[in-house]
Design a protein around this motif. Structure first.
Motif, mmCIF file in Angstrom:
data_model
loop_
_atom_site.group_PDB
_atom_site.id
_atom_site.type_symbol
_atom_site.label_atom_id
_atom_site.label_comp_id
_atom_site.label_asym_id
_atom_site.label_seq_id
_atom_site.Cartn_x
_atom_site.Cartn_y
_atom_site.Cartn_z
ATOM 1 N N VAL A 1 0.851 -1.181 0.000
ATOM 2 C CA VAL A 1 0.000 0.000 0.000
ATOM 3 C C VAL A 1 0.894 1.241 0.000
ATOM 4 N N ARG A 2 0.291 2.359 -0.414
ATOM 5 C CA ARG A 2 1.073 3.590 -0.529
ATOM 6 C C ARG A 2 1.625 4.048 0.814
ATOM 7 N N GLY A 3 0.890 3.780 1.889
ATOM 8 C CA GLY A 3 1.371 4.182 3.205
ATOM 9 C C GLY A 3 2.717 3.567 3.545
ATOM 10 N N ASN A 4 2.903 2.302 3.193
ATOM 11 C CA ASN A 4 4.182 1.635 3.452
ATOM 12 C C ASN A 4 5.290 2.214 2.574
ATOM 13 N N ALA A 5 4.954 2.490 1.306
ATOM 14 C CA ALA A 5 5.953 3.081 0.411
ATOM 15 C C ALA A 5 6.391 4.449 0.933
ATOM 16 N N ARG A 6 5.425 5.254 1.396
ATOM 17 C CA ARG A 6 5.771 6.569 1.949
ATOM 18 C C ARG A 6 6.600 6.429 3.223
ATOM 19 N N ALA A 7 6.278 5.435 4.034
ATOM 20 C CA ALA A 7 7.040 5.217 5.266
ATOM 21 C C ALA A 7 8.495 4.880 4.947
ATOM 22 N N PHE A 8 8.713 4.007 3.975
ATOM 23 C CA PHE A 8 10.082 3.661 3.591
ATOM 24 C C PHE A 8 10.796 4.854 2.960
ATOM 25 N N ASP A 9 10.055 5.685 2.214
ATOM 26 C CA ASP A 9 10.654 6.912 1.681
ATOM 27 C C ASP A 9 11.142 7.808 2.815
ATOM 28 N N ALA A 10 10.294 7.980 3.815
ATOM 29 C CA ALA A 10 10.655 8.842 4.945
ATOM 30 C C ALA A 10 11.871 8.287 5.689
ATOM 31 N N ILE A 11 11.916 6.972 5.878
ATOM 32 C CA ILE A 11 13.070 6.364 6.551
ATOM 33 C C ILE A 11 14.336 6.586 5.732
ATOM 34 N N GLY A 12 14.237 6.344 4.429
ATOM 35 C CA GLY A 12 15.407 6.490 3.568
ATOM 36 C C GLY A 12 15.957 7.900 3.561
ATOM 37 N N TRP A 13 15.073 8.885 3.349
ATOM 38 C CA TRP A 13 15.531 10.269 3.320
ATOM 39 C C TRP A 13 16.072 10.720 4.676
ATOM 40 N N THR A 14 15.474 10.239 5.753
ATOM 41 C CA THR A 14 15.965 10.589 7.089
ATOM 42 C C THR A 14 17.374 10.054 7.312
ATOM 43 N N LEU A 15 17.609 8.797 6.924
ATOM 44 C CA LEU A 15 18.937 8.209 7.110
ATOM 45 C C LEU A 15 19.988 8.849 6.210
ATOM 46 N N VAL A 16 19.557 9.402 5.079
ATOM 47 C CA VAL A 16 20.500 10.045 4.164
ATOM 48 C C VAL A 16 20.809 11.474 4.588
ATOM 49 N N LEU A 17 19.770 12.244 4.919
ATOM 50 C CA LEU A 17 19.949 13.673 5.163
ATOM 51 C C LEU A 17 20.308 14.025 6.601
ATOM 52 N N ALA A 18 19.669 13.368 7.564
ATOM 53 C CA ALA A 18 19.875 13.751 8.972
ATOM 54 C C ALA A 18 21.340 13.678 9.406
ATOM 55 N N PRO A 19 22.067 12.581 9.128
ATOM 56 C CA PRO A 19 23.473 12.539 9.562
ATOM 57 C C PRO A 19 24.324 13.648 8.946
ATOM 58 N N VAL A 20 24.081 13.962 7.661
ATOM 59 C CA VAL A 20 24.841 15.028 7.007
ATOM 60 C C VAL A 20 24.571 16.369 7.679
ATOM 61 N N LEU A 21 23.299 16.655 7.928
ATOM 62 C CA LEU A 21 22.947 17.919 8.566
ATOM 63 C C LEU A 21 23.484 17.999 9.989
ATOM 64 N N ILE A 22 23.460 16.880 10.706
ATOM 65 C CA ILE A 22 23.977 16.878 12.076
ATOM 66 C C ILE A 22 25.471 17.188 12.088
ATOM 67 N N VAL A 23 26.227 16.574 11.178
ATOM 68 C CA VAL A 23 27.675 16.835 11.100
ATOM 69 C C VAL A 23 27.932 18.311 10.813
ATOM 70 N N LEU A 24 27.182 18.880 9.861
ATOM 71 C CA LEU A 24 27.370 20.285 9.510
ATOM 72 C C LEU A 24 27.009 21.204 10.676
ATOM 73 N N LEU A 25 25.881 20.943 11.334
ATOM 74 C CA LEU A 25 25.452 21.784 12.446
ATOM 75 C C LEU A 25 26.403 21.673 13.629
ATOM 76 N N GLU A 26 26.859 20.465 13.911
ATOM 77 C CA GLU A 26 27.790 20.288 15.026
ATOM 78 C C GLU A 26 29.121 20.984 14.750
ATOM 79 N N ASN A 27 29.530 21.033 13.484
ATOM 80 C CA ASN A 27 30.765 21.748 13.155
ATOM 81 C C ASN A 27 30.597 23.250 13.386
ATOM 82 N N VAL A 28 29.414 23.777 13.017
ATOM 83 C CA VAL A 28 29.143 25.199 13.288
ATOM 84 C C VAL A 28 29.137 25.454 14.797
ATOM 85 N N GLY A 29 28.521 24.537 15.544
ATOM 86 C CA GLY A 29 28.511 24.668 16.996
ATOM 87 C C GLY A 29 29.904 24.620 17.584
#
Length: 212
Positions: free
Chosen positions: A122-150
């Motif tokens: 169902v589309r709900g599962n596909a959207r859930a996996f999309d959200a997981i994938g994008w979170t695992l890709v983007l969040a670590p990069v943003l955290i590294v950048l923000l922590e460097n600014v900090g």
């Protein structure tokens, strides 16, 4: 077209287990977030770990029960008067540390709930996996950048030379998460293909019944 399918007892048990563990993980994430915030913003200032020149140290562990010798590479410092941009970056990194696991946990629970109801492709599962994938890709990069600014803000507040832009080598630690996020994105794509095939089969079955 997306009629629920029969769910076995084993699948039901697995889905319920995932949901229960997810609920427990949400509680743990909330507690760890509060502790991280309290450990960062203290009366003495912002507590942050900065790299130091390697040097031998003598330290105690287990509240003084034992002593150890080693080499220190980092030290926690307290910085007062950190500039607003760096403070905002630190707050942003703490928010992402909390938000990223929450998104992943909730999405996994959504998939488990749909499985419990016999709704897999169902589309709900596909959207859930999309959200997981994008979170695992983007969040670590943003955290590294923000922590460097900090880190730059903390060192500047202490009158030390700032580190400057984040070094590319620091991104190596997040490569496994990035690869996992890409893999989950491929799973989402596979789910969409499964949904499409399921819809086409349903239409074909409907047309076949009409001909009969």
């Amino acid at each position: 077209m997306n009629a629920p399918t029969a769910v076995t007892r084993s699948q039901t048990a697995d889905a319920v287990t995932v949901i229960l563990f997810g609920a427990a993980a949400l509680v743990v994430t909330a507690i760890s977030t509060v502790l991280r915030i309290l450990g960062t913003f203290r009366d003495q200032g912002i507590a942050w770990s900065i790299p130091i020149d390697e040097q031998p140290i003598d330290a105690t562990v287990d509240s003084g029960a034992a002593s150890v010798e080693g080499i220190a590479q980092e030290a926690m410092v307290f910085a007062a008067g950190v500039d607003p941009v760096s403070t905002a970056a630190i707050i942003g990194s703490l928010a992402l540390w909390a938000l990223a696991p929450l998104i992943v946990i909730v999405c996994v629970m959504v998939v488990a709930w749909n499985l419990l109801r016999g709704r897999f492709f169902v589309r709900g599962n596909a959207r859930a996996f999309d959200a997981i994938g994008w979170t695992l890709v983007l969040a670590p990069v943003l955290i590294v950048l923000l922590e460097n600014v900090g880190l730059n803000g903390v060192t500047a507040a202490m009158g030390l030379e700032t580190e400057g832009p984040v070094h590319p080598i620091e991104f190596w630690s997040i490569v496994p998460l990035f690869a996992t996020g890409v893999a989950v994105g491929l799973i989402a794509a596979a789910f969409r293909q499964g949904i499409r095939l399921q819809r086409e089969n349903a239409v074909l079955e409907h047309d076949t019944r009409g001909l009969v």
